[in-house]
Design a protein around this motif. Structure first.
Motif, PDB file in Angstrom:
ATOM      1  N   MET A 111       0.805  -1.222   0.000  1.00 23.65           N
ATOM      2  CA  MET A 111       0.000   0.000   0.000  1.00 23.65           C
ATOM      3  C   MET A 111       0.841   1.277   0.000  1.00 23.65           C
ATOM      4  N   ASP A 112       2.006   1.226   0.635  1.00 28.31           N
ATOM      5  CA  ASP A 112       2.874   2.411   0.667  1.00 28.31           C
ATOM      6  C   ASP A 112       3.364   2.699  -0.765  1.00 28.31           C
ATOM      7  N   PRO A 113       3.076   3.897  -1.297  1.00 27.70           N
ATOM      8  CA  PRO A 113       3.517   4.206  -2.676  1.00 27.70           C
ATOM      9  C   PRO A 113       5.028   4.117  -2.845  1.00 27.70           C
ATOM     10  N   LYS A 114       5.757   4.136  -1.727  1.00 29.60           N
ATOM     11  CA  LYS A 114       7.229   4.025  -1.814  1.00 29.60           C
ATOM     12  C   LYS A 114       7.661   2.555  -1.821  1.00 29.60           C
ATOM     13  N   PHE A 115       6.721   1.630  -1.599  1.00 28.96           N
ATOM     14  CA  PHE A 115       7.100   0.205  -1.685  1.00 28.96           C
ATOM     15  C   PHE A 115       7.623  -0.041  -3.102  1.00 28.96           C
ATOM     16  N   PRO A 116       8.813  -0.664  -3.209  1.00 29.06           N
ATOM     17  CA  PRO A 116       9.474  -0.727  -4.530  1.00 29.06           C
ATOM     18  C   PRO A 116       8.757  -1.571  -5.587  1.00 29.06           C
ATOM     19  N   LEU A 117       9.131  -1.280  -6.803  1.00 25.03           N
ATOM     20  CA  LEU A 117       8.642  -2.032  -7.972  1.00 25.03           C
ATOM     21  C   LEU A 117       9.443  -3.333  -8.052  1.00 25.03           C
ATOM     22  N   VAL A 118       9.016  -4.334  -7.290  1.00 29.51           N
ATOM     23  CA  VAL A 118       9.712  -5.625  -7.234  1.00 29.51           C
ATOM     24  C   VAL A 118       9.148  -6.540  -8.324  1.00 29.51           C
ATOM     25  N   TRP A 119       9.695  -7.759  -8.447  1.00 31.68           N
ATOM     26  CA  TRP A 119       9.267  -8.642  -9.542  1.00 31.68           C
ATOM     27  C   TRP A 119       7.772  -8.910  -9.513  1.00 31.68           C
ATOM     28  N   ARG A 120       7.190  -8.930  -8.299  1.00 32.19           N
ATOM     29  CA  ARG A 120       5.753  -9.215  -8.189  1.00 32.19           C
ATOM     30  C   ARG A 120       4.876  -8.113  -8.775  1.00 32.19           C
ATOM     31  N   LEU A 121       5.489  -6.977  -9.154  1.00 29.73           N
ATOM     32  CA  LEU A 121       4.722  -5.864  -9.735  1.00 29.73           C
ATOM     33  C   LEU A 121       5.123  -5.613 -11.184  1.00 29.73           C
ATOM     34  N   ARG A 122       5.919  -6.538 -11.742  1.00 27.17           N
ATOM     35  CA  ARG A 122       6.365  -6.369 -13.133  1.00 27.17           C
ATOM     36  C   ARG A 122       5.793  -7.505 -13.969  1.00 27.17           C
ATOM     37  N   LYS A 165       0.545   3.786  -9.825  1.00 25.58           N
ATOM     38  CA  LYS A 165       0.957   3.445 -11.193  1.00 25.58           C
ATOM     39  C   LYS A 165       2.469   3.548 -11.420  1.00 25.58           C
ATOM     40  N   GLU A 166       3.178   4.135 -10.440  1.00 24.62           N
ATOM     41  CA  GLU A 166       4.621   4.299 -10.584  1.00 24.62           C
ATOM     42  C   GLU A 166       5.278   4.078  -9.220  1.00 24.62           C
ATOM     43  N   ARG A 167       6.401   3.359  -9.218  1.00 19.84           N
ATOM     44  CA  ARG A 167       7.085   3.077  -7.947  1.00 19.84           C
ATOM     45  C   ARG A 167       8.593   3.102  -8.152  1.00 19.84           C
ATOM     46  N   PRO A 168       9.372   3.286  -7.050  1.00 17.86           N
ATOM     47  CA  PRO A 168      10.841   3.217  -7.178  1.00 17.86           C
ATOM     48  C   PRO A 168      11.273   1.775  -7.481  1.00 17.86           C
ATOM     49  N   LEU A 169      12.276   1.610  -8.337  1.00 18.21           N
ATOM     50  CA  LEU A 169      12.749   0.263  -8.677  1.00 18.21           C
ATOM     51  C   LEU A 169      13.350  -0.411  -7.434  1.00 18.21           C
ATOM     52  N   GLY A 170      13.158  -1.720  -7.319  1.00 18.97           N
ATOM     53  CA  GLY A 170      13.708  -2.411  -6.145  1.00 18.97           C
ATOM     54  C   GLY A 170      13.586  -3.910  -6.254  1.00 18.97           C
ATOM     55  N   GLU A 171      13.969  -4.587  -5.170  1.00 13.18           N
ATOM     56  CA  GLU A 171      14.003  -6.056  -5.171  1.00 13.18           C
ATOM     57  C   GLU A 171      13.430  -6.625  -3.893  1.00 13.18           C
ATOM     58  N   MET A 172      12.878  -7.843  -3.998  1.00 15.35           N
ATOM     59  CA  MET A 172      12.418  -8.573  -2.819  1.00 15.35           C
ATOM     60  C   MET A 172      13.662  -8.964  -2.008  1.00 15.35           C
ATOM     61  N   ALA A 228      14.482  -0.584  -2.144  1.00 13.01           N
ATOM     62  CA  ALA A 228      14.714   0.138  -3.393  1.00 13.01           C
ATOM     63  C   ALA A 228      16.192   0.024  -3.725  1.00 13.01           C
ATOM     64  N   ASN A 229      16.527  -0.153  -5.026  1.00 12.43           N
ATOM     65  CA  ASN A 229      17.934  -0.358  -5.363  1.00 12.43           C
ATOM     66  C   ASN A 229      18.528   0.724  -6.252  1.00 12.43           C
ATOM     67  N   SER A 230      17.730   1.767  -6.588  1.00 14.99           N
ATOM     68  CA  SER A 230      18.285   2.896  -7.333  1.00 14.99           C
ATOM     69  C   SER A 230      17.305   4.033  -7.112  1.00 14.99           C
ATOM     70  N   GLY A 231      17.676   5.224  -7.558  1.00 17.18           N
ATOM     71  CA  GLY A 231      16.748   6.341  -7.367  1.00 17.18           C
ATOM     72  C   GLY A 231      15.670   6.376  -8.441  1.00 17.18           C
ATOM     73  N   LYS A 232      15.724   5.397  -9.376  1.00 16.61           N
ATOM     74  CA  LYS A 232      14.826   5.465 -10.546  1.00 16.61           C
ATOM     75  C   LYS A 232      13.420   4.975 -10.236  1.00 16.61           C
ATOM     76  N   MET A 233      12.459   5.485 -11.019  1.00 22.57           N
ATOM     77  CA  MET A 233      11.059   5.048 -10.893  1.00 22.57           C
ATOM     78  C   MET A 233      10.711   4.173 -12.101  1.00 22.57           C
ATOM     79  N   GLY A 234       9.697   3.347 -11.941  1.00 22.89           N
ATOM     80  CA  GLY A 234       9.217   2.514 -13.050  1.00 22.89           C
ATOM     81  C   GLY A 234       7.710   2.385 -13.005  1.00 22.89           C
ATOM     82  N   GLN A 235       7.123   1.989 -14.143  1.00 20.48           N
ATOM     83  CA  GLN A 235       5.671   1.859 -14.242  1.00 20.48           C
ATOM     84  C   GLN A 235       5.208   0.507 -13.688  1.00 20.48           C
ATOM     85  N   VAL A 236       4.138   0.535 -12.916  1.00 15.01           N
ATOM     86  CA  VAL A 236       3.498  -0.708 -12.473  1.00 15.01           C
ATOM     87  C   VAL A 236       2.570  -1.154 -13.613  1.00 15.01           C
TER      88      VAL A 236
END
Ligand SMILES: NC(=O)c1ccc[n+]([C@@H]2O[C@H](COP(=O)([O-])OP(=O)(O)OC[C@H]3O[C@@H](n4cnc5c(N)ncnc54)[C@H](O)[C@@H]3O)[C@@H](O)[C@H]2O)c1
Length: 381
Positions: A159-170, A209-216, A224-232
């Motif tokens: 739910m936290d918009p800062k929760f990273p864009l992990v594999w489960r969201l790609r 719809k957009e989150r910081p890139l990251g990993e489980m 989060a593993n970089s400052g970059k954002m990506g699309q959910v």
């Protein structure tokens, strides 16, 4: 075993504890795990009790001291790994959802059948004693004809918009979001308890719809593993109505945006003679209402499914001494080991994974078209 994080831990624990609780005809030997990162896989082997490790999963297939391949990796590699394992003559346990698409799932079923290996998919919630007891009550006709199932799988961990864009969201790695991840579990329970789906109509939504890139990083944690954002590009929630071949109807909801619900996997089933309710977060209990009860005493009763009469429960502790999440995996693995000895593939197996994938795909098609979709429309076989 291929992969060694959340499910790696759950499965390793299952194999280790199986012979402690059950007199199983085949005792799993934790021979080797595979992972791409040598430091990580070596540490996991030591912590989880595996005798050796490989940094290329294909090496496991070449080893003749390995009979079973257990796939606990993200969904995009299930098909490749399971098909290669079957072709190498290894029995396969694969995590859910079976595949990314119906076409992949079909190829997986064909491969295990052609190779004659034993196969299962890890829909572990079937193996809670209370769920098995619910199945027994339904099979005995205690609820009579089934009219309704309403099932929910409610989580809140992204739910936290800062929760990273992990594999489960790609999408390219996971296939779909809450839909394939947790709706898959409740629709497996529905197939187990009620029967085959005939048609569905659904909706999905992506709230963030957009989150910081990251990993489980293990469990349901991430960084989060970089400052970059990506699309959910997957759903945050999925909801659908269903009709079953036996005339029952179903209402299903899966979301990771239900604040306060950590792992709320629940169902209620209503039949002509009564109802049952189950909730994973109170998983030892089954609520049962029977219309035959004496007027005045009617009401839902709570059955603590820890008695010897309840499936699997007798293997653990005396009545009332409850069990937990991890025991569902141990119970599933008991069936898997017996299947290997008997040469049969206990349910839920790859056929069940395929049928599950058909329902997932039908809901997705319905979301695209905005109309009801018959399961047969997406079934190439
Ligand atoms: N049965 C359940 O209740 C349940 C619960 C959670 C997850 N799952 C399923 O289990 C699977 C794994 O999920 P998880 O939560 O353990 O994920 P995770 O991110 O915690 O772990 C995935 C593991 O796979 C490894 N991996 C990723 N890509 C790989 C590749 N190409 N080759 C080799 N290893 C690779 C990662 O390094 C990691 O060790 C998924 O299919 C998921 O849907 C099932």
């Amino acid at each position: 075993m291929i992969g060694y994080k959340f499910m790696g831990k759950a499965h390793s624990n299952g194999y280790r504890n199986l012979p402690y609780f059950f007199d199983t005809p085949a005792v799993p030997v934790l021979q080797a795990i595979a992972g791409r990162d040598e430091q990580g896989v070596k540490a996991a082997a030591e912590t989880m009790g595996w005798a050796s490790y490989e940094t290329d999963w294909r090496r496991l297939l070449e080893r003749d001291d390995i009979d079973v391949i257990d796939i606990v990796t993200p969904n995009n590699v299930h098909a490749e790994m399971a098909i290669a394992a079957a072709e190498a003559g290894k029995h396969v346990l694969c995590e859910k959802p079976l595949a990314m698409t119906v076409e992949q799932a079909k190829r997986m079923v064909d491969a295990v059948k052609k190779a004659g290996v034993v196969h299962m998919i890890c829909h572990n919630y079937r193996f809670a004693p209370a769920v098995q007891f619910a199945k027994k009550l339904i099979e005995e006709g205690r609820l009579g004809k089934i009219y309704h199932i309403r099932a929910q799988y409610l989580q809140d961990w992204i739910m936290d918009p800062k929760f990273p864009l992990v594999w489960r969201l790609r999408k390219e790695v996971t296939g779909s979001g809450a839909h394939g991840d947790i709706a898959a579990h409740i629709l497996d329970l529905a197939r187990f308890l009620v029967g085959e789906f005939s048609e569905v109509v659904g909706m999905m939504e992506t709230f963030i719809k957009e989150r910081p890139l990251g990993e489980m990083t293990g469990g349901l944690n991430a960084s989060a593993n970089s400052g970059k954002m990506g699309q959910v590009d997957v759903d945050d929630c999925s909801a659908f109505l269903a009709r079953f071949e036996n005339g029952a109807v179903g209402v299903f909801e899966a979301t990771r945006f239900a604040a306060g619900n950590r792992n709320g996997n629940r169902f209620e089933i209503n039949g002509e003679k009564g109802s049952i309710r189950w909730d994973l977060e109170n998983m030892n209990n089954l609520q049962v209402y029977l219309t035959d009860d004496e007027p005045g005493l009617q009401g839902f009763r709570t059955i603590n499914c820890t008695e010897e009469h309840h499936p699997y429960a007798g293997a653990y502790w005396p009545a009332g001494h409850i069990i937990g999440y991890e025991h569902t995996f141990i119970n599933l693995m008991k069936e898997f080991m017996e299947g290997i000895v008997n040469g049969t593939s206990p349910a839920p197996n790859f056929e069940d994974g395929y049928r599950n994938q058909l329902v997932l795909a039908s809901v997705e098609k319905s979301v695209e078209t905005g109309s009801w979709v018959k399961i047969s429309e997406v079934d190439p076989s």
